[in-house]
Design an enzyme around this catalytic site. Structure first.
Site, PDB file in Angstrom:
ATOM      1  N   ILE A  15       0.840  -1.205   0.000  1.00 40.07           N
ATOM      2  CA  ILE A  15       0.000   0.000   0.000  1.00 40.07           C
ATOM      3  C   ILE A  15       0.876   1.257   0.000  1.00 40.07           C
ATOM      4  O   ILE A  15       0.597   2.224  -0.698  1.00 40.07           O
ATOM      5  CB  ILE A  15      -0.937   0.022   1.228  1.00 40.07           C
ATOM      6  CG1 ILE A  15      -1.873  -1.182   1.205  1.00 40.07           C
ATOM      7  CG2 ILE A  15      -1.736   1.329   1.287  1.00 40.07           C
ATOM      8  CD1 ILE A  15      -2.677  -1.348   2.480  1.00 40.07           C
ATOM      9  N   ASP A 137      -0.329  15.171  16.348  1.00 41.75           N
ATOM     10  CA  ASP A 137       0.052  15.270  14.936  1.00 41.75           C
ATOM     11  C   ASP A 137      -1.187  15.141  14.049  1.00 41.75           C
ATOM     12  O   ASP A 137      -1.191  14.388  13.077  1.00 41.75           O
ATOM     13  CB  ASP A 137       1.089  14.197  14.588  1.00 41.75           C
ATOM     14  CG  ASP A 137       1.752  14.436  13.220  1.00 41.75           C
ATOM     15  OD1 ASP A 137       1.740  15.594  12.753  1.00 41.75           O
ATOM     16  OD2 ASP A 137       2.266  13.473  12.622  1.00 41.75           O
TER      17      ASP A 137
END
Length: 289
Positions: A15, A137
């Site tokens: 991926i 984040d």
């Protein structure tokens, strides 16, 4: 094949990759398609290894939360010097949606889509704050659509609040993604006592990042996107630097973003409560105008 705790996962394809990490699409023993993150430990410093261990621990603690990507299995294999983490697989992240929208139309997203996405983002972040976890984040790439539902991912630098002081945690270095970092994630709080800088983070830091993401969804770029690194750092922390908005932007969206992007973290709204962005604000509640 990969093996995690004795169970075989069949490799279907890759991926993505980055640094010492690769993510694969795999088939689990019970025929579920999952994402499997493989991290090579060789040459990695202790701090980096600890961040992956931290991610596993936090995902374990958030099992069953529908707004969080679900951990299926994990193993630290010191013999092969690798960490394997099997998780739910997503369809597309919000960053990719934003890029596709900009490429295809050159405009911002549909406002109905923005409201629905914003609502799900706020719900996801509120749920980890309730569990005393600061993500640290938040950015579009860390919100993943799984069968149409938005889920929060990547807890590598997230931190659990250890004490009863649920306002702040401290970090000894600046971490995060600059376009979404709050002023307090950049500035030294002075709490280090001369033993090096310490940045003070809290729930309000995540709220700042959410405001940057809402701005990007509405305007097609982040609030400080046009500035180079040093001017950008200065603008983020400078209360006199004015953030501009397109004249056509929904006033409710402008108000919500402006509240999130207050330089003083104590002045930013909560996600729920009296002035909550999710529970009360007129961007999601037209009846509150």
């Amino acid at each position: 094949m990969f093996r995690i705790n004795g169970k075989a996962y069949a490799k279907l394809g890759i991926i993505g990759r980055g640094g010492s990490c690769k993510v694969y699409r795999v088939l689990s023993p019970d025929f579920q398609v999952l994402a499997l993150k493989k991290v090579k430990l060789e040459g990695m410093d202790k701090k980096s290894i600890d961040s992956y261990a931290n991610e596993i621990a936090l995902l374990e603690s958030l099992r069953g939360n529908p707004a969080i990507i679900q951990l299926e299995d994990s193993e630290v294999d010191l013999e092969k010097k690798s960490i394997l983490i099997a998780m739910q697989i997503g369809d597309v992240d919000l960053n990719e949606v934003l890029k596709q929208q900009k490429t295809s139309t050159g405009t911002a997203l549909n406002m109905n889509f923005i409201r629905l996405t914003w609502q799900q983002m706020l719900g996801a972040v509120h749920s980890i704050h309730e569990a005393k976890i600061i993500h640290g984040d938040l950015k579009p790439a860390n919100f993943l659509f799984v069968k149409g539902a938005l889920k929060l991912i990547d807890f590598g630098i997230a931190r659990a609040i250890q004490s009863d002081d649920t306002t702040n945690i401290y970090r000894e270095n600046q971490v995060g993604t600059l376009n979404y970092m709050s002023p307090e994630a950049i500035l030294d709080s002075g709490a280090g006592g001369g033993a090096g800088p310490k940045m003070r983070l809290g729930r309000a830091s995540d709220v700042w990042s959410l405001g940057c993401i809402l701005y990007q969804m509405c305007c097609g770029k982040t609030p400080f996107a046009n500035l180079h690194m040093i001017p950008k750092l200065q603008a983020i922390v400078n209360p006199n630097h004015e953030i501009t908005y397109p004249e056509s932007l929904d006033p409710a969206a402008v108000d919500a973003i402006g509240l999130c992007l207050r330089r003083n973290p104590g002045e930013r709204p909560g996600i729920v409560g009296g002035d909550g962005l999710l529970s009360e604000h007129w961007f999601l509640h037209q009846d509150k105008i």
